[in-house]
Design a protein around this motif. Structure first.
Motif, mmCIF file in Angstrom:
data_model
loop_
_atom_site.group_PDB
_atom_site.id
_atom_site.type_symbol
_atom_site.label_atom_id
_atom_site.label_comp_id
_atom_site.label_asym_id
_atom_site.label_seq_id
_atom_site.Cartn_x
_atom_site.Cartn_y
_atom_site.Cartn_z
ATOM 1 N N GLY A 1 0.822 -1.188 0.071
ATOM 2 C CA GLY A 1 0.048 -0.126 -0.126
ATOM 3 C C GLY A 1 0.980 1.421 -0.090
ATOM 4 N N LEU A 2 0.156 2.391 -0.299
ATOM 5 C CA LEU A 2 0.835 3.717 -0.253
ATOM 6 C C LEU A 2 0.260 4.535 0.605
ATOM 7 N N LEU A 3 0.931 4.912 1.656
ATOM 8 C CA LEU A 3 0.572 5.735 2.597
ATOM 9 C C LEU A 3 0.349 7.333 2.361
ATOM 10 N N LEU A 4 -0.505 7.854 2.173
ATOM 11 C CA LEU A 4 -0.743 9.210 2.359
ATOM 12 C C LEU A 4 -1.266 9.903 3.411
ATOM 13 N N THR A 5 -0.042 10.983 3.803
ATOM 14 C CA THR A 5 -0.454 11.982 5.005
ATOM 15 C C THR A 5 -0.843 13.230 4.382
ATOM 16 N N ALA A 6 -1.794 14.056 4.914
ATOM 17 C CA ALA A 6 -2.085 15.281 4.485
ATOM 18 C C ALA A 6 -2.113 16.138 5.439
ATOM 19 N N ASP A 7 -1.400 17.315 5.623
ATOM 20 C CA ASP A 7 -1.441 18.248 6.679
ATOM 21 C C ASP A 7 -1.323 19.626 5.922
ATOM 22 N N ALA A 8 -1.154 20.793 6.905
ATOM 23 C CA ALA A 8 -0.952 21.908 6.229
ATOM 24 C C ALA A 8 0.291 22.263 5.365
ATOM 25 N N ARG A 9 1.192 21.417 5.441
ATOM 26 C CA ARG A 9 2.443 21.640 4.763
ATOM 27 C C ARG A 9 2.352 20.970 3.287
ATOM 28 N N LEU B 1 3.806 11.008 0.602
ATOM 29 C CA LEU B 1 3.494 9.616 0.058
ATOM 30 C C LEU B 1 4.826 8.885 0.561
ATOM 31 N N ALA B 2 4.405 7.860 1.321
ATOM 32 C CA ALA B 2 5.281 6.740 1.652
ATOM 33 C C ALA B 2 4.888 5.029 1.639
ATOM 34 N N ALA B 3 6.193 4.456 1.324
ATOM 35 C CA ALA B 3 5.822 3.023 1.314
ATOM 36 C C ALA B 3 6.889 2.511 2.238
ATOM 37 N N ASN B 4 6.526 0.997 2.789
ATOM 38 C CA ASN B 4 7.404 0.239 3.661
ATOM 39 C C ASN B 4 7.026 -1.182 3.439
ATOM 40 N N ASP B 5 7.970 -1.976 2.929
ATOM 41 C CA ASP B 5 7.822 -3.506 2.736
ATOM 42 C C ASP B 5 8.581 -4.122 3.928
ATOM 43 N N ARG B 6 9.130 -3.405 4.853
ATOM 44 C CA ARG B 6 9.832 -3.991 5.953
ATOM 45 C C ARG B 6 11.383 -4.199 5.615
ATOM 46 N N GLU B 7 11.717 -4.026 4.407
ATOM 47 C CA GLU B 7 13.161 -3.991 3.854
ATOM 48 C C GLU B 7 13.392 -2.904 3.379
ATOM 49 N N ARG B 8 12.791 -2.127 2.900
ATOM 50 C CA ARG B 8 12.962 -0.821 2.510
ATOM 51 C C ARG B 8 11.969 0.324 2.527
ATOM 52 N N THR B 9 12.255 1.551 2.467
ATOM 53 C CA THR B 9 11.156 2.403 2.701
ATOM 54 C C THR B 9 11.608 3.606 1.652
ATOM 55 N N ALA B 10 10.214 4.322 1.242
ATOM 56 C CA ALA B 10 10.543 5.449 0.432
ATOM 57 C C ALA B 10 9.480 6.556 0.890
ATOM 58 N N ARG B 11 9.830 7.900 1.027
ATOM 59 C CA ARG B 11 9.052 8.916 1.369
ATOM 60 C C ARG B 11 9.352 10.114 0.393
ATOM 61 N N ILE B 12 8.203 10.761 -0.112
ATOM 62 C CA ILE B 12 8.293 11.842 -0.762
ATOM 63 C C ILE B 12 7.424 13.021 -0.389
ATOM 64 N N SER B 13 7.419 14.165 -0.365
ATOM 65 C CA SER B 13 6.628 15.348 -0.184
ATOM 66 C C SER B 13 6.324 16.118 -1.275
ATOM 67 N N CYS B 14 5.125 16.446 -1.387
ATOM 68 C CA CYS B 14 4.464 17.107 -2.398
ATOM 69 C C CYS B 14 3.733 18.337 -1.834
ATOM 70 N N ASP B 15 3.882 19.495 -2.674
ATOM 71 C CA ASP B 15 2.969 20.555 -2.337
ATOM 72 C C ASP B 15 1.433 20.156 -2.696
ATOM 73 N N ALA B 16 0.494 20.795 -1.998
ATOM 74 C CA ALA B 16 -1.038 20.577 -2.169
ATOM 75 C C ALA B 16 -1.845 21.445 -1.340
ATOM 76 N N LEU B 17 -2.867 21.770 -2.081
ATOM 77 C CA LEU B 17 -3.930 22.486 -1.255
ATOM 78 C C LEU B 17 -4.901 21.569 -0.367
ATOM 79 N N VAL B 18 -4.258 21.384 0.882
ATOM 80 C CA VAL B 18 -5.245 20.491 1.709
ATOM 81 C C VAL B 18 -6.361 21.116 2.276
ATOM 82 N N HIS B 19 -7.625 20.621 2.112
ATOM 83 C CA HIS B 19 -8.818 20.989 2.603
ATOM 84 C C HIS B 19 -9.109 20.201 3.938
ATOM 85 N N THR B 20 -8.536 18.934 4.002
ATOM 86 C CA THR B 20 -9.003 18.351 5.343
ATOM 87 C C THR B 20 -7.853 17.380 5.480
ATOM 88 N N GLU B 21 -7.124 17.619 6.711
ATOM 89 C CA GLU B 21 -6.099 16.628 7.092
ATOM 90 C C GLU B 21 -6.424 15.281 7.249
#
Length: 365
Positions: A32-40, A44-64
């Protein structure tokens, strides 16, 4: 969760994370892809217990909020959209992907079962992404692909003063690239999966910050952070090879030698072996087989040393010459069935040595 974002930006981010962490097919949560939205913005993040990746994107967040959705379907849907903006909004047990005139909905996975993404190790130093990617394009492809031999499927990454040395081997050849390194507070010596580094080499930009702790290594650039479990790679060293008894040195144009090798290789036997006969001012590539026929082609060269006729698997010789395209190379040849070292006559930012093992000559007649 409810947010609006540029479609191309989100599609690129999702695709990058999926390529870095393909996910576990047997466990939907780890795919799965974990999406976390906040004021910033949105992470987007992923973790298969051996490797992880996380990337931040600008977005207009209406509801965190935070959701977990199947990664590949999300990435493929976003890639297929041509509308400039997309809205992601939770609707009951689904995440709706809304674009002008279209709506798609993915099931929500149990976010509480996902391991999340921990903080990466502190940086140990940095390297230019351009130089790092150039080195990886050769070294990572030299590692073995047979998962039954996992210790040969990695790249040893080791900091040595102001140099970073990358090494990989599949037991029949080895590539060693030395590149400039800006050292930090700690040293690095770890074995990293070559498939991961090959993908990282396609994505990195700017400067790449590398960190390591007891069992993880992290790489960070721009808004992306990747971590991976590491293995002990100290066994992987050219010091175990005899590389001091060179009696013949051949200097030639890499493109000319590679082209001749490709043509002569069309006539090899099932082993794909060709002979390289060293003359006074040329090298002659030769092969013969009862079924495929025979071929030979000469390439002008500068010879220092005695005549010799080592044989190599053609595809390994082609791979060894490829990173030196457009340059002159030197083959340092040892007697008998001992390793040959390929280097550039004139150095560059990437100091590359490619070591190939000779083979028994092709049978003739």
């Amino acid at each position: 969760m409810d947010l609006t974002i540029t479609t191309a930006q989100l599609a690129a981010a999702a695709a990058d994370v999926v390529r870095l962490v393909p996910g576990k097919l047997v466990d939907p949560v780890l795919g799965g892809l974990l999406l976390t939205a906040d004021a910033r913005g949105v992470v987007l993040a992923a973790n298969d217990r051996e490797r992880t990746a996380r990337i931040s994107c600008d977005a207009l967040v209406h509801t965190e909020g935070q959701v977990l959705v199947p990664a590949k379907p999300l990435a493929e849907t976003l890639r297929a959209l041509d509308q400039p903006q997309v809205r992601l909004v939770v609707e009951g047990a689904r995440l709706a992907i809304r674009a002008e005139g279209a709506r798609f909905a993915l099931p929500l996975l149990d976010v509480d079962l996902h391991p999340g993404v921990t903080e990466p190790p502190a940086p140990s130093g940095s390297v230019s992404a351009t130089v790092f990617a150039s080195a990886l394009s050769t070294v990572a492809t030299t590692a073995a692909r047979d998962e039954a031999l996992p210790i040969f499927t990695g790249v040893r990454v080791r900091s040595e003063g102001d140099k970073l040395v990358l090494r990989a081997t599949d037991r029949y050849r080895m590539a060693i690239a030395t590149i400039p390194w800006t050292p930090g507070p700690s040293t690095i010596d770890a074995l990293i999966p070559a498939t991961l580094l090959a993908e990282i080499g396609k994505q990195v930009v700017g400067d790449v910050w590398i960190g390591v702790d007891a069992n993880r290594l992290s790489l960070a650039w721009e808004d992306m952070v990747v971590t991976t479990a590491v293995l002990d790679g100290t066994y992987l060293s050219e010091s175990k090879l005899a590389l001091s008894d060179f009696d013949t040195h051949v200097e030639a144009d890499a493109d000319a030698l590679a082209g001749a090798t490709r043509r002569v290789a069309l006539y090899t036997d099932a082993r794909g072996v060709i002979s390289l006969e060293v003359g006074d001012s040329e090298v002659r590539l030769r092969t013969a087989d009862r079924q495929t026929g025979e071929a030979e082609e000469s390439v002008k060269a500068t010879i220092d040393g005695g005549r010799t006729s080592p044989s190599y698997q053609a595809r390994y010789l082609i791979d060894a010459l490829r990173p030196f395209a457009g340059r002159r190379i030197q083959l340092a040849i040892q007697p008998g069935m001992r390793a040959t070292v390929v280097t550039a006559v004139e150095g560059g930012e990437v100091d590359l040595r490619y070591i190939i093992m000779p083979m028994l000559p092709p049978k003739t007649g």
